[in-house]
Design a protein around this motif. Sequence first.
Motif, PDB file in Angstrom:
ATOM      1  N   GLU A 174      -9.324  21.241   5.975  1.00 28.55           N
ATOM      2  CA  GLU A 174      -9.434  20.197   4.978  1.00 28.55           C
ATOM      3  C   GLU A 174      -9.974  18.925   5.611  1.00 28.55           C
ATOM      4  O   GLU A 174      -9.916  18.736   6.831  1.00 28.55           O
ATOM      5  N   VAL A 175     -10.491  18.068   4.753  1.00 26.72           N
ATOM      6  CA  VAL A 175     -10.954  16.746   5.164  1.00 26.72           C
ATOM      7  C   VAL A 175      -9.755  15.803   5.084  1.00 26.72           C
ATOM      8  O   VAL A 175      -9.052  15.776   4.079  1.00 26.72           O
ATOM      9  N   THR A 176      -9.550  15.058   6.161  1.00 25.33           N
ATOM     10  CA  THR A 176      -8.390  14.178   6.230  1.00 25.33           C
ATOM     11  C   THR A 176      -8.831  12.728   6.302  1.00 25.33           C
ATOM     12  O   THR A 176      -9.711  12.389   7.108  1.00 25.33           O
ATOM     13  N   GLN A 177      -8.227  11.883   5.484  1.00 29.32           N
ATOM     14  CA  GLN A 177      -8.569  10.463   5.483  1.00 29.32           C
ATOM     15  C   GLN A 177      -7.336   9.616   5.803  1.00 29.32           C
ATOM     16  O   GLN A 177      -6.224   9.926   5.372  1.00 29.32           O
ATOM     17  N   THR A 178      -7.560   8.557   6.561  1.00 28.10           N
ATOM     18  CA  THR A 178      -6.510   7.584   6.830  1.00 28.10           C
ATOM     19  C   THR A 178      -7.077   6.169   6.757  1.00 28.10           C
ATOM     20  O   THR A 178      -8.253   5.951   7.072  1.00 28.10           O
ATOM     21  N   PRO A 179      -6.273   5.190   6.323  1.00 29.54           N
ATOM     22  CA  PRO A 179      -4.952   5.371   5.725  1.00 29.54           C
ATOM     23  C   PRO A 179      -5.085   5.852   4.277  1.00 29.54           C
ATOM     24  O   PRO A 179      -6.183   5.884   3.731  1.00 29.54           O
ATOM     25  N   SER A 180      -3.992   6.194   3.649  1.00 32.43           N
ATOM     26  CA  SER A 180      -4.040   6.580   2.240  1.00 32.43           C
ATOM     27  C   SER A 180      -4.130   5.337   1.354  1.00 32.43           C
ATOM     28  O   SER A 180      -4.745   5.382   0.287  1.00 32.43           O
ATOM     29  N   HIS A 181      -3.514   4.255   1.791  1.00 31.60           N
ATOM     30  CA  HIS A 181      -3.597   2.986   1.078  1.00 31.60           C
ATOM     31  C   HIS A 181      -3.841   1.871   2.080  1.00 31.60           C
ATOM     32  O   HIS A 181      -3.293   1.899   3.185  1.00 31.60           O
ATOM     33  N   GLN A 182      -4.645   0.897   1.680  1.00 33.89           N
ATOM     34  CA  GLN A 182      -4.835  -0.281   2.513  1.00 33.89           C
ATOM     35  C   GLN A 182      -5.002  -1.496   1.634  1.00 33.89           C
ATOM     36  O   GLN A 182      -5.803  -1.476   0.689  1.00 33.89           O
ATOM     37  N   VAL A 183      -4.250  -2.528   1.968  1.00 35.77           N
ATOM     38  CA  VAL A 183      -4.381  -3.817   1.292  1.00 35.77           C
ATOM     39  C   VAL A 183      -4.923  -4.800   2.314  1.00 35.77           C
ATOM     40  O   VAL A 183      -4.416  -4.890   3.430  1.00 35.77           O
ATOM     41  N   THR A 184      -5.975  -5.523   1.933  1.00 34.32           N
ATOM     42  CA  THR A 184      -6.578  -6.463   2.864  1.00 34.32           C
ATOM     43  C   THR A 184      -6.928  -7.752   2.138  1.00 34.32           C
ATOM     44  O   THR A 184      -7.128  -7.767   0.920  1.00 34.32           O
ATOM     45  N   GLN A 185      -7.008  -8.816   2.889  1.00 37.22           N
ATOM     46  CA  GLN A 185      -7.386 -10.093   2.292  1.00 37.22           C
ATOM     47  C   GLN A 185      -8.903 -10.197   2.217  1.00 37.22           C
ATOM     48  O   GLN A 185      -9.628  -9.711   3.099  1.00 37.22           O
TER      49      GLN A 185
END
Lengths: 110, 114
Positions: free
Chosen positions: B3-14
């Motif tokens: 499978e294709v894996t992505q990180t992070p699953s969530h990101q909050v940035t300014q």
Amino acid sequence: GIQVEQSPPDLILQEGANSTLRCNFSDSVNNLQWFHQNPWGQLINLFYIPSGTKQNGRLSATTVATERYSLLYISSSQTTDSGVYFCAAEDTGTASKLTFGTGTRLQVTL
Amino acid sequence: EPEVTQTPSHQVTQMGQEVILRCVPISNHLYFYWYRQILGQKVEFLVSFYNNEISEKSEIFDDQFSVERPDGSNFTLKIRSTKLEDSAMYFCASRGVNPTAEAFFGQGTRLTVV
């Protein structure tokens, strides 16, 4: 580039009902895929079907490449089938990208 | 199953910050892609990458964006100086040796710019 249209945009079914989702595309295709986007946003591969017919459990798909459409059949629908169904096509130019349709939002109720 | 894996699953940035979204494609795949989906809209192509270079990019993929395959396994999307309108789900995808083969997508990174 290729245009991809899906219908209907929204569909509400009772559990156990059958449905047909349609995908029309404007050019000859190398690749046609169907995806289910679950409530968490993940795209789940359903079918890779540039032509012909495939079946996987309660789901099946048919692509008639000469007439530029694909159909996704869902039989005996379940609440877990709810979500958005996308088809995506790649034209026969240089191998590049999938162009997605706008999706069919399916809600299966008890 | 690979499978294709992505990180992070969530990101909050300014707003104005740089972010790097990471992907590990399926190991024997040669073609790599980034797509994005703004909330409630369809999935849009950003960029394709093959043989260590960009093979195609969309109008969305302007100078703010860059991609890199820094080693044999990772594929990254960098967004410099993020804007509010960059908030979206970003998907990585990969394909095998055949460029018209089935594309496999990661689970996505939900980016929120505040």
